[in-house]
Motif scaffolding. Structure first.
Motif, short mmCIF file in Angstrom:
data_model
loop_
_atom_site.label_atom_id
_atom_site.label_comp_id
_atom_site.label_asym_id
_atom_site.label_seq_id
_atom_site.Cartn_x
_atom_site.Cartn_y
_atom_site.Cartn_z
N ARG A 28 0.84 -1.21 0.00
CA ARG A 28 0.00 0.00 0.00
C ARG A 28 0.88 1.26 0.00
NH1 ARG A 28 -4.14 -0.33 4.84
NH2 ARG A 28 -2.37 -1.10 6.04
N THR A 29 2.08 1.14 -0.56
CA THR A 29 3.00 2.26 -0.55
C THR A 29 3.42 2.65 -1.96
OG1 THR A 29 3.87 1.54 1.60
CG2 THR A 29 5.22 3.11 0.36
N ASP A 30 2.97 3.79 -2.39
CA ASP A 30 3.39 4.36 -3.68
C ASP A 30 3.24 3.41 -4.85
OD1 ASP A 30 4.08 6.87 -2.59
OD2 ASP A 30 6.03 6.11 -1.95
N ARG A 31 2.18 2.62 -4.82
CA ARG A 31 2.03 1.64 -5.88
C ARG A 31 1.62 2.25 -7.21
NH1 ARG A 31 1.37 -3.45 -4.37
NH2 ARG A 31 1.96 -3.94 -6.50
N LYS A 36 -10.78 -0.43 6.14
CA LYS A 36 -11.53 0.79 6.46
C LYS A 36 -11.58 1.76 5.27
CE LYS A 36 -8.81 1.69 10.01
NZ LYS A 36 -8.02 0.44 9.98
N SER A 37 -10.41 2.01 4.69
CA SER A 37 -10.36 2.96 3.58
C SER A 37 -11.10 2.42 2.36
CB SER A 37 -8.91 3.26 3.20
OG SER A 37 -8.22 3.83 4.31
N CYS A 38 -11.03 1.11 2.18
CA CYS A 38 -11.72 0.51 1.04
C CYS A 38 -13.24 0.58 1.20
CB CYS A 38 -11.27 -0.94 0.85
SG CYS A 38 -9.57 -1.06 0.26
N LEU A 39 -13.71 0.40 2.44
CA LEU A 39 -15.15 0.54 2.68
C LEU A 39 -15.59 1.97 2.35
CD1 LEU A 39 -15.53 -1.40 6.06
CD2 LEU A 39 -16.73 -1.95 3.93
N LEU A 40 -14.78 2.92 2.78
CA LEU A 40 -15.12 4.32 2.54
C LEU A 40 -15.15 4.60 1.04
CD1 LEU A 40 -15.62 7.25 3.37
CD2 LEU A 40 -13.15 7.53 3.63
N LEU A 41 -14.12 4.13 0.35
CA LEU A 41 -14.03 4.41 -1.09
C LEU A 41 -15.18 3.74 -1.85
CD1 LEU A 41 -12.04 5.89 -2.98
CD2 LEU A 41 -11.08 3.63 -3.52
N GLN A 42 -15.52 2.53 -1.43
CA GLN A 42 -16.63 1.84 -2.06
C GLN A 42 -17.94 2.62 -1.83
OE1 GLN A 42 -18.38 0.03 -4.36
NE2 GLN A 42 -16.81 -1.53 -3.99
N PHE A 43 -18.06 3.18 -0.64
CA PHE A 43 -19.30 3.91 -0.33
C PHE A 43 -19.35 5.25 -1.06
CE2 PHE A 43 -21.59 6.92 2.53
CZ PHE A 43 -22.86 6.42 2.30
N PRO A 83 -7.61 -1.91 -4.68
CA PRO A 83 -6.81 -2.74 -3.79
C PRO A 83 -5.46 -2.12 -3.42
CG PRO A 83 -6.88 -3.68 -6.00
CD PRO A 83 -7.81 -2.52 -6.00
N VAL A 84 -4.95 -1.17 -4.22
CA VAL A 84 -3.63 -0.62 -3.92
C VAL A 84 -3.70 0.77 -3.29
CG1 VAL A 84 -2.38 -1.96 -5.65
CG2 VAL A 84 -3.35 0.26 -6.27
N HIS A 85 -4.79 1.02 -2.64
CA HIS A 85 -4.96 2.27 -1.90
C HIS A 85 -3.80 2.47 -0.92
CE1 HIS A 85 -6.90 5.06 0.90
NE2 HIS A 85 -7.75 5.31 -0.05
N ASP A 86 -3.20 3.69 -0.90
CA ASP A 86 -2.11 3.96 0.04
C ASP A 86 -2.61 3.83 1.48
OD1 ASP A 86 -0.23 4.38 -1.85
OD2 ASP A 86 -0.01 6.53 -1.53
#
Lengths: 684, 211
Positions: free
Chosen positions: A456-459, B19-26, B33-36
């Motif tokens: 999850r780093t700079d991908r 958590k961030s993926c749930l937010l982004l989906q909403f 999947p490659v969210h920082d």
């Protein structure tokens, strides 16, 4: 000393074709191509009896003037009573950097204003940005704000004047390339009271008594200033007042509340105060700019061995910068709304240099690859950063992984020794079998966390994108190895953000690891479990804002925002998420120079907050709104401008700023050689 | 866009639970999947409609790592709803729920509505926490419960909206003094009194995105 302008050596050369060698530590070289450029105006514009008479007249008539005219724009119903072209300032000793413009005297109602507007698109000004030129622009300064004008008539070269404001600050010398000093003074005399100083026949006091309140107030702000009646002997007085300003800066900032009760007119004390602080900034920044640009030029032309001496010469006489006050706020500045004011207030600071490139880099090295003057290198990197291809070579030095005094060969040797050392540490975790790992929860947890984070780093960067990217695995290996190298600190989120650009630049696992180790020597405390490293930095930040922007501090206090958690991400990963990748690398190498403070990142925070203070306070942001606002600044912060501001703030805060940062606040390092900076602090 | 109410949500739970993926989906209706990884806190917002009233959800997505707890705690202030998330494929994220709950109880207002979400339910083959266990935990602690998948979007919409509906009901029941913003509710210009303030559309249907 009283008249150091006249102490410069003069040389004959064509300033338009050739720049001249620096002859003093100051950029007041005055040159002449031919004698016709001389203005041999040796007699005064009138005799002293004239002045005595006009003084009496003047003091009577000006009493009748209304103070309200002071605020109005000179454009409405204004009459231009004097115009002179080719009036030029010399920001540096280089002819190519001179800025020519038009000087005007404008009369409106009974008030007289002076303007000097630089010409646009002058070819010789290519080096200077518009911003830079605008810094010097004099926009309608009323003569009520001017204390004195000093005329200089060098034996060779152009006549020039220095305009000193009642605040004690002065504009840069204005050189009259086409003559006209006499007419200029005569025109002033026709419109306002102009008195020749008894002590110095070349000093003319602009003694407009119309605004007695103003005078009283400025004496409140400068309680120890030499009163006009004493007949200021120009530069010495000027200098003493400036010095006074500098000494008092801290008090000024701290005593806002004290000023609140005073019968100030027109503006709120906070803004007034900010203007004072600004003036100080501009002064100091101007000085810093002068010094450094001078140095860099020297560096390019003459090598840099004499630089140190030179800087010290300047620093020993910081007051000499008094003549180079730049224009940041004028009468109309007081009437600006806060947004404009904020914009205006951020036009100070030294312009950034182009990045250090390979050709220039070689100059910093001796034949065996030692950096001969690490201070000079650090300064150079501070002002411009590095060309990307140099980062691989220079980052290790900046971070302290390689000693500056190491040779090429020694660095190669160290590299190979460190490589095997790295492999040894890496082996410690690589040799853990899966059976052993089952009984080693701490290891499993750490490894799991790191594995989750490196993906999850700079991908989105090419270097890390795609499935099974080997660089992502190297990130993981380095972080896991680091967690064994420093088992107590272990791994914490944010570390991968710090490592990512390092691996990208070093492009070698072991080298990246050791550079990361060096970085963590400073930033490790950011990741302490108890967060005390972060808390101490945020605390220091609050103290700096208190010093440098008291109204903003009070606002945060009132809004219960003094924990500065909204700056958490900035500090934790050194603004990595606030700028694009390239800009982040630029910022980091600048921070790693530890110039002019190892806590420059905190001044960067202050600079950004200051830049948006108008919006923050104007929109009455509460903690939540502020946090969101700050988060959303990501990608919208102008790095160069911020660095300029941060430098100016840092220099301005000086020792007072340093004193507000508790000892041990990350990224503190043992001070190996801070002599230059220590001296710089003494300016203030 | 005007709203009748603005609810502040906070999403909490261990790192990597989604958590961030749930937010982004909403908010964006997509899965990345490659969210920082989240440092500090990030924000999302979306309008929804409940009882024909436009409601803006302002969602705070927090960093999950233990070290950042002391910072995260400051974000609870004034949250009306919380999504407490665990990963059904990682037992330890379920085991840590009690500690998250304790934080929430301590630092949020007592009437905060908490939705427990067992995320990654698309990975049923790797399940390490049963649905019943999740239900049981929620029941014991007075939470609403759902299993969801940020990847497939299953129950994501429902989780956010059901939380909002619960908060909305509390307002109707007079549990909150809506003029006191410490409850995480702001009254907007969309108008509280009267049904006319609402937008068209079915009850509890999703509106468009907004920032």
């Amino acid at each position: 000393m009283n008249d150091y302008f006249d102490m410069v050596h003069y040389s004959h050369c064509n300033v338009f074709r050739k720049s001249v060698p620096l002859v003093t530590s100051f950029n007041v070289g005055v040159f002449s191509e031919k004698s016709s450029m001389l203005e041999s105006e040796l007699h005064d514009l009138s005799d002293d009896a004239d002045y005595a008479a006009s003084q009496q007249q003047g003091s009577a008539s000006v009493m009748l003037r209304s103070d309200s005219t002071k605020q109005s724009s000179p454009r409405d119903g204004a009459e231009v009573v004097f115009t002179k072209d080719n009036v030029t300032i010399h920001p540096t000793q280089f002819a190519s950097e001179r800025i020519s413009g038009r000087l005007k005297l404008i009369k409106q109602s009974s008030s007289l204003f002076m303007t000097w507007i630089p010409y646009k698109g002058h070819s010789s000004e290519a080096r200077l940005s518009d911003n830079d030129r605008n810094l010097y622009t004099i926009r309608a300064v009323p003569f009520t704000e001017i204390r004195s004008i000093r005329r200089h008539t060098p034996a060779l070269g152009w006549q020039y004047i220095i305009v000193v404001l009642s605040s004690g600050l002065a504009y840069p010398p204005l050189y009259f390339y086409s003559g006209g000093v006499k007419e200029f003074l005569a025109t002033i005399k026709q419109n306002v009271l102009l008195v020749r100083s008894e002590e110095d026949a070349n000093v003319f006091l602009v003694n407009d008594f119309q605004n007695t309140l103003q005078r009283t107030l400025s004496s409140l702000e400068l309680p120890r200033a030499v009163p006009l009646a004493c007949g200021p002997s120009n530069m010495s007085v000027d200098e003493s007042i400036l010095n006074e300003n500098q000494e008092r800066a801290d008090n000024d900032v701290n005593n806002v509340s004290q000023f609140l009760g005073r019968p100030r007119h027109k503006v709120d004390p906070a803004r007034d105060l900010s203007i004072q602080v600004l003036e100080k900034f501009s002064l100091v920044t101007r000085f810093a700019r002068e010094t450094t640009s001078q140095l860099f030029r020297e560096n390019q032309s003459n090598g840099f061995t004499e630089r140190r001496t030179h800087v010290q010469t300047n620093l020993d006489h910081p007051r000499k910068s008094s003549h180079v006050e730049e224009k940041t706020s004028d009468e109309s500045g007081l009437a600006l709304d806060s947004k404009e004011f904020d914009n205006l207030s951020l036009v100070w600071g030294k312009p950034r240099q182009p990045p250090l490139g390979s050709e220039e880099w070689i100059i910093f090295l001796d034949s065996e690859g030692r950096v001969t003057d690490s201070e000079a290198l650090r300064k150079r990197v501070f002002y411009g950063g590095l060309d990307h291809e140099l980062r691989n070579e220079v980052w290790g030095l900046l971070l302290g992984y390689y000693p500056y005094e190491s040779t090429y060969a020694e660095r190669e040797f160290l590299k190979s020794v460190k490589k095997s050392e790295y492999e040894n540490i890496k082996n410690q975790w690589q040799s853990i079998s899966s059976a052993q790992a089952k009984r080693f929860t701490k290891f499993r947890e750490r490894k799991g966390l790191i594995e989750k984070d490196v993906v999850r780093t700079d991908r989105s960067l090419a270097f890390y994108e795609g499935d099974d990217n080997p660089n992502v695995n190297i990130l993981r290996d380095i972080l896991l190895t680091y967690s064994f190298y420093n088992f107590d600190l272990g791994y914490c989120q944010g570390m991968s953000d710090l490592l990512s650009p390092i691996l990208f630049v070093m492009d070698d696992e072991s080298e990246a690891f050791w550079c990361f180790v060096a970085l963590m020597e400073r930033l490790g405390p950011n990741f302490n479990r108890d967060q005390n490293g972060m808390h101490s930095q945020l605390f220091a930040l609050s103290k700096l804002v208190e010093l440098l922007d008291s109204p903003l501090h009070n606002y945060f206090k009132q809004r219960d925002c003094l924990n500065y958690f909204f700056c958490f991400r900035w500090v934790l990963i050194q603004f990595k998420r606030e700028f694009e990748y390239e800009k982040t690398m630029r910022l980091w190498e600048v921070l790693w120079t530890r110039y002019p403070s190892e806590h420059l990142h905190l001044y960067v925070c202050v600079a950004i907050l200051k830049r948006y203070r108008g919006k923050i306070m104007g929109e009455e942001m509460d903690f939540d709104t502020l946090l969101k606002f700050i988060n959303e600044l990501s990608g919208h912060i102008d790095l160069d401008a911020t660095l300029r501001d941060a430098e100016a703030l840092c220099i301005c805060a000086g020792e007072n700023g340093a004193a507000r940062i508790p000892p041990g606040t990350p990224p503190s390092l043992p001070v190996d050689d801070g002599s230059f900076y220590a001296q710089q602090d003494e300016i203030l | 866009m005007s709203y009748a109410y603005l609810f502040k949500y906070i999403i909490i739970g261990d790192t990597g639970v989604g958590k961030s993926c749930l937010l982004l989906q909403f908010t964006d209706k997509r899965f990345q999947p490659v969210h920082d990884l989240t440092i500090g806190v990030e924000f999302g917002a979306r309008m929804i409609t409940i009882d024909n009233k436009p409601i803006k959800l302002q969602i705070w997505d927090t960093a999950g790592q233990e070290s950042f707890r002391s910072i995260t705690r400051s974000y609870y202030r004034g949250a009306a709803g919380a999504l407490l998330v665990y990963d059904i494929t990682r037992r330890e994220t379920f085991n840590h729920l009690a500690s998250w709950l304790e934080d929430a109880r301590q630092h949020a207002n007592a009437n905060m509505t908490i939705m427990l979400i067992g995320n990654k339910c698309d990975l049923a083959h790797r399940r390490a926490v049963s649905t019943e266990e999740g239900e049981q935990f929620a029941k014991e602690h007075g939470l609403i419960f759902m299993e969801a998948s940020a990847k497939t979007a299953q129950n994501v919409e429902e989780a956010f909206i059901k939380t909002a509906a619960t908060i909305y009901k509390k307002i109707q029941d007079g549990v909150f003094d809506v003029s006191n913003e410490s409850y995480g509710i702001k009254v907007g210009y969309g108008g509280i009194p009267g049904p006319s303030g609402g937008r068209d559309g079915p009850s509890a249907s999703a509106g468009g995105c907004c920032s």
